[in-house]
Design a protein around this motif. Structure first.
Motif, mmCIF file in Angstrom:
data_model
loop_
_atom_site.group_PDB
_atom_site.id
_atom_site.type_symbol
_atom_site.label_atom_id
_atom_site.label_comp_id
_atom_site.label_asym_id
_atom_site.label_seq_id
_atom_site.Cartn_x
_atom_site.Cartn_y
_atom_site.Cartn_z
ATOM 1 N N LYS A 177 68.692 10.097 76.602
ATOM 2 C CA LYS A 177 67.504 10.131 77.261
ATOM 3 C C LYS A 177 66.698 9.323 76.264
ATOM 4 O O LYS A 177 66.725 9.192 75.170
ATOM 5 N N GLY A 178 65.632 8.333 76.866
ATOM 6 C CA GLY A 178 64.988 7.499 76.145
ATOM 7 C C GLY A 178 63.331 8.289 76.368
ATOM 8 O O GLY A 178 62.546 7.446 76.617
ATOM 9 N N LEU A 179 63.357 9.341 75.673
ATOM 10 C CA LEU A 179 61.893 10.261 75.935
ATOM 11 C C LEU A 179 61.419 10.658 74.512
ATOM 12 O O LEU A 179 62.332 11.114 73.600
ATOM 13 N N ILE B 340 48.624 22.701 91.223
ATOM 14 C CA ILE B 340 50.073 22.891 90.804
ATOM 15 C C ILE B 340 50.278 21.956 89.677
ATOM 16 O O ILE B 340 50.068 20.589 89.806
ATOM 17 N N LYS B 341 50.709 22.435 88.517
ATOM 18 C CA LYS B 341 50.635 21.544 87.341
ATOM 19 C C LYS B 341 52.072 21.179 86.828
ATOM 20 O O LYS B 341 53.123 21.952 87.227
ATOM 21 N N HIS B 342 52.308 19.929 86.494
ATOM 22 C CA HIS B 342 53.439 19.523 85.896
ATOM 23 C C HIS B 342 53.180 18.771 84.502
ATOM 24 O O HIS B 342 52.508 17.927 84.525
ATOM 25 N N ASP B 343 54.136 19.110 83.705
ATOM 26 C CA ASP B 343 54.085 18.681 82.267
ATOM 27 C C ASP B 343 55.413 17.749 82.072
ATOM 28 O O ASP B 343 56.406 18.200 81.707
ATOM 29 N N ILE B 344 55.460 16.418 82.604
ATOM 30 C CA ILE B 344 56.624 15.744 82.728
ATOM 31 C C ILE B 344 56.677 14.480 81.647
ATOM 32 O O ILE B 344 55.459 14.237 81.311
ATOM 33 N N SER B 345 57.613 14.161 81.270
ATOM 34 C CA SER B 345 57.901 12.536 80.525
ATOM 35 C C SER B 345 58.884 11.892 81.276
ATOM 36 O O SER B 345 59.900 12.201 81.885
ATOM 37 N N LEU B 346 58.571 10.556 81.231
ATOM 38 C CA LEU B 346 59.450 9.501 81.591
ATOM 39 C C LEU B 346 59.733 8.409 80.787
ATOM 40 O O LEU B 346 58.642 8.332 79.943
ATOM 41 N N PRO B 347 60.878 7.661 80.672
ATOM 42 C CA PRO B 347 60.629 6.316 80.174
ATOM 43 C C PRO B 347 59.671 5.582 80.515
ATOM 44 O O PRO B 347 59.180 5.559 81.938
ATOM 45 N N ILE B 348 58.766 5.065 79.607
ATOM 46 C CA ILE B 348 57.429 4.282 79.977
ATOM 47 C C ILE B 348 57.738 3.174 80.870
ATOM 48 O O ILE B 348 56.895 3.095 81.729
ATOM 49 N N SER B 349 58.719 2.439 81.155
ATOM 50 C CA SER B 349 59.257 1.493 81.742
ATOM 51 C C SER B 349 59.187 2.022 83.305
ATOM 52 O O SER B 349 59.121 1.354 84.085
ATOM 53 N N ARG B 350 59.235 3.198 83.563
ATOM 54 C CA ARG B 350 59.649 3.831 84.866
ATOM 55 C C ARG B 350 58.241 4.427 85.426
ATOM 56 O O ARG B 350 58.299 5.149 86.572
ATOM 57 N N ALA B 415 65.936 12.262 88.306
ATOM 58 C CA ALA B 415 66.518 11.020 89.059
ATOM 59 C C ALA B 415 66.216 9.918 88.067
ATOM 60 O O ALA B 415 67.119 8.767 87.916
ATOM 61 N N ARG B 416 64.770 9.783 87.359
ATOM 62 C CA ARG B 416 64.698 8.837 86.584
ATOM 63 C C ARG B 416 64.828 8.937 85.072
ATOM 64 O O ARG B 416 64.177 8.302 84.494
ATOM 65 N N GLY B 417 65.814 9.874 84.651
ATOM 66 C CA GLY B 417 65.980 10.175 83.405
ATOM 67 C C GLY B 417 64.803 11.046 82.799
ATOM 68 O O GLY B 417 64.689 10.472 81.430
ATOM 69 N N GLY B 418 63.998 11.508 83.482
ATOM 70 C CA GLY B 418 62.813 12.175 82.852
ATOM 71 C C GLY B 418 62.965 13.580 82.354
ATOM 72 O O GLY B 418 64.229 13.993 82.551
ATOM 73 N N SER B 419 61.827 14.373 81.934
ATOM 74 C CA SER B 419 61.906 15.473 81.585
ATOM 75 C C SER B 419 61.118 16.397 82.383
ATOM 76 O O SER B 419 59.883 15.790 82.716
#
Lengths: 467, 467
Positions: A177-179, B340-350, B415-419
């Motif tokens: 993962k790149g997080l 509806i709350k989401h606490d997500i992270s993603l590669p910044i590029s995505r 699907a985008r490698g996030g959390s």
């Protein structure tokens, strides 16, 4: 089993007999084992198949990267029953993502190749250490390598966001993962990092990248004692903040060895002080800006009588020259003869008292011996080495005194809340010391984690944990 | 058992019935349990005795700090059989070591008290988040809290050097080391950090301190889209290096809510752009120096058409005002109604593509709903929240759509490698999601680690791992 291995990786990549010899001895030639074979898989899938096969046959696996370790962690035992798994063929750089400031690389990439690939993408991968031309990133992660820029960027652990790992069962954990933020369950990544191949086989990693600094400038200063060096560190951290990327201590004796063995290396300052510090400043603006910050800092330090003399590098070449002096210390030591090495860390507040008190004890216990004390003071990490007296046979001195010297130094480190292995790991060399200095509670937890992830004890058995 | 507990901690510190009620409901009142009792030990020795007693009786322990979690991780189940272990009385700051830049504090210290103690010693403890006045450092570590300065200083994990932990057996692990480099065995520290009380009870921690910056300055900029914000981030990292300590995205709708509910908060820029970013620069020199760096950066950004408008704070008060606007978004959201709350992270590029594509999907799926998208873009962490349409009953909207909305967002993140949980953890709220999105290989490893350290499953059972 060798035939089955050949089916997985191809005939050319299963080495036995003399072909295997280079993998069976560590580079310092302190440990030599005898392996069942060396297997060189091309990719993660092959690693997984090899691991499955080993599980099936109950064969243990010694994973090896560049074979540059200092504690015998990648050398098999002498029973000809362990398989050396060399990841040297897995050198693919899978992805560089500049917007995310990450890169994903295979475990067998040389550290230098990783640095160069980052540079090509106009980014910095800051892990930097003496063996960078021959060590692999997989080995760096398996041993949580340190080096010269930990002060600013952290150890290998802090530079890694995700891992791909082949488990003891031969399964592939896709944890690449790149997080920067991810709180979904237990931190398995950091469990594998630093576990020296005893919990899983790291096959790839996603690493953090940083912007390249516009300039790197070094300064070389003379001080009266280590207490002053600690004061200088506080001042430098306050004034340079994260710009301070290196803070290396060198005692007078370590520089005297460099001067004696490499007389062509001009010293920036006269060698008349008890200790010296090399500072490095990485600046986002320019070389003159960095020099200006250094001038301001060193004026303040001079004004407060923290330093006694200073030289600021006036060019990139001069900065590199200052580093070359620092990096020549281990080589000059080796030229001088054998020595007893310690890779210790301490709370920085306790270092001056430690060096004074333990230095005196060593001198009293081993008359004529010389303390070569240098290292990453900014991280509290010293290479606190004892050079045999000039007059005696060095090999005999080591054989007779090494154990006593280690006990003296490590007891003193332990008593002050320090570490007996700051950046080199445990391997074979320090497995008994680990068992001695760690609390039973911690050892029990470590053993239960090992049992959980490698129930058959097939991954690098005998390293880190004795049993 | 209650009598035995009273013997350990004193009558006044075993709470039952209505006295226990405040501990049995999380602060957002989404989870309510029923405990056997609340026990409030005064020190680590008492925690260990309580844990031993629980092991003896087979009673499970829900450790609680400030009870400010967002995922029900510190709330017991409804069976009246679990003990709530509140560490709120353990508020001792054991040591501040300025030369080593560390402090050792007990788990029950409020985050704000830790920050203040550091400040008194002229140091910075950089962990900073909305609940800092009521959350505890033990809770921050158990959940690996994030907050607004992760970009520069890392999560709670990166700010911790050592832990003291009471194990499931009621033993005390003395792992309070103040070392930046230590490679002696498995990284148990990072295993406990972020494990939400399911592997051990964190009773104290040694934390990293930093120099206080001489100045903190903020800038508020307007941009045409998130892709531009990502470009600005790269530019700001290159020009400001580690001086960049905050980079917060706010979409137009999130600021519109602030303007609507807190009209007294003057906006630094007209609200006519699709998105805005708050940047923070911490500078070792001075406020004018920081402002100069910002001017240079924003000129470049304007020149390259990355931003459309900008305001640089001209005083500390103005910097704080800019932050207040950002921090008012969650409050304005709550004023507006349920969401509806989401606490997500993603590669910044995505991130840009994610927001565009998933935002459109949400609008199409839930007509009239409004996306409140803001957060720590510098870390790839977004609070990607869906506000119910104005015209409908919010509670009914949530009840009917929450699950579908979560699945849509989390599937897209996965699907985008996030959390699916960047900084809030898993607790009860996301335990089922964790089981859904994690690979079986990772779940098996997590379960085996849990089994290794808590074989009776007495530590916060049902949190993080469903079973």
């Amino acid at each position: 089993m060798l035939d089955e291995l050949r089916e997985i990786v191809g005939d050319a990549n299963v080495l036995v007999g003399t072909d295997a010899a280079a993998y069976e001895t560590d580079w310092r030639k302190r440990y030599t084992g005898k392996s069942l074979a060396v297997v060189r898989p091309a990719n993660t899938e092959e690693v997984a198949q090899v691991a499955k096969l080993c599980m099936h046959h109950g064969v243990s696996i010694v994973t090896q990267g560049g074979n540059t370790g200092l504690v015998g962690g990648a050398t098999p035992d002498g029973t000809s029953t362990q398989l050396i798994l060399s990841l040297a063929r897995m050198t693919h750089i899978r992805e560089i993502d500049t917007a995310n400031d990450t890169m994903t690389v295979e475990a067998g990439c040389l550290l230098q190749s990783v640095q160069e690939a980052a540079e090509k993408a106009q980014r910095l991968f800051p892990l930097s250490l003496a063996a960078e031309g021959s060590c692999t990133i997989g080995g760096n992660l398996a041993t949580n390598a340190g080096g010269t820029q930990v002060l600013r960027y952290g150890n290998a652990r802090e530079l890694c966001l995700g891992l791909e790992v082949v488990t003891a069962k031969g399964e592939i954990w896709h944890g690449l993962k790149g997080l920067r933020k991810d709180n979904t369950g237990y931190d398995l990544r950091d469990l594998f990092i630093g576990s020296e191949g005893t919990l899983g086989i790291i096959t790839a990693a996603t690493l953090k990248l940083f912007p390249q600094p516009a300039a790197k400038v070094t300064a070389f200063v003379a001080l009266n004692d280590i207490a002053s060096a600690v004061q200088l560190l506080s001042l430098a951290k306050a004034e340079l903040a994260a710009g301070l990327t290196g803070f290396e201590l060198m005692n007078a004796h370590s520089l005297a060895l460099v001067a004696a063995h490499y007389p062509q290396l001009a010293m920036p300052l006269p060698l008349e002080s008890p200790c010296y510090v090399l500072l490095e400043l990485s600046d986002a603006l320019s070389e003159p800006h960095a020099q200006g910050l250094f001038e301001r800092l060193l004026e303040h330090a001079m004004h407060h009588a923290i330093i006694t003399n200073a030289a600021i590098a006036q060019s990139l070449a001069q900065s590199q020259h200052f580093w070359l002096i620092r990096e020549s210390i281990p080589l000059a030591q080796a030229e001088e003869g054998l020595n007893i090495k310690h890779d210790i860390s301490l709370p920085i507040s306790r270092i001056a008292q430690f060096v004074e008190s333990v230095g005196a004890q060593l001198e009293a216990t081993f008359p004529g011996s010389r303390l070569v004390n240098f290292g990453h003071l900014g991280d509290g990490n010293l290479h606190f080495n004892l050079q045999a007296p000039r007059s005696v046979d060095h090999a005999i001195f080591l054989a007779e005194n090494q154990e006593r010297c280690n006990a003296l130094v490590h007891d003193a480190v332990h008593a002050r809340g320090g570490s007996i292995s700051a950046e080199h790991g445990i391997g074979q060399l320090k497995a008994a010391s680990l068992a001695h200095y760690k609390s039973e509670i911690e050892l029990v937890m470590m053993r239960s984690v090992k049992q959980a992830l490698d129930p058959q004890n097939l991954l690098n058995p005998g390293k880190v944990l004795l049993k």
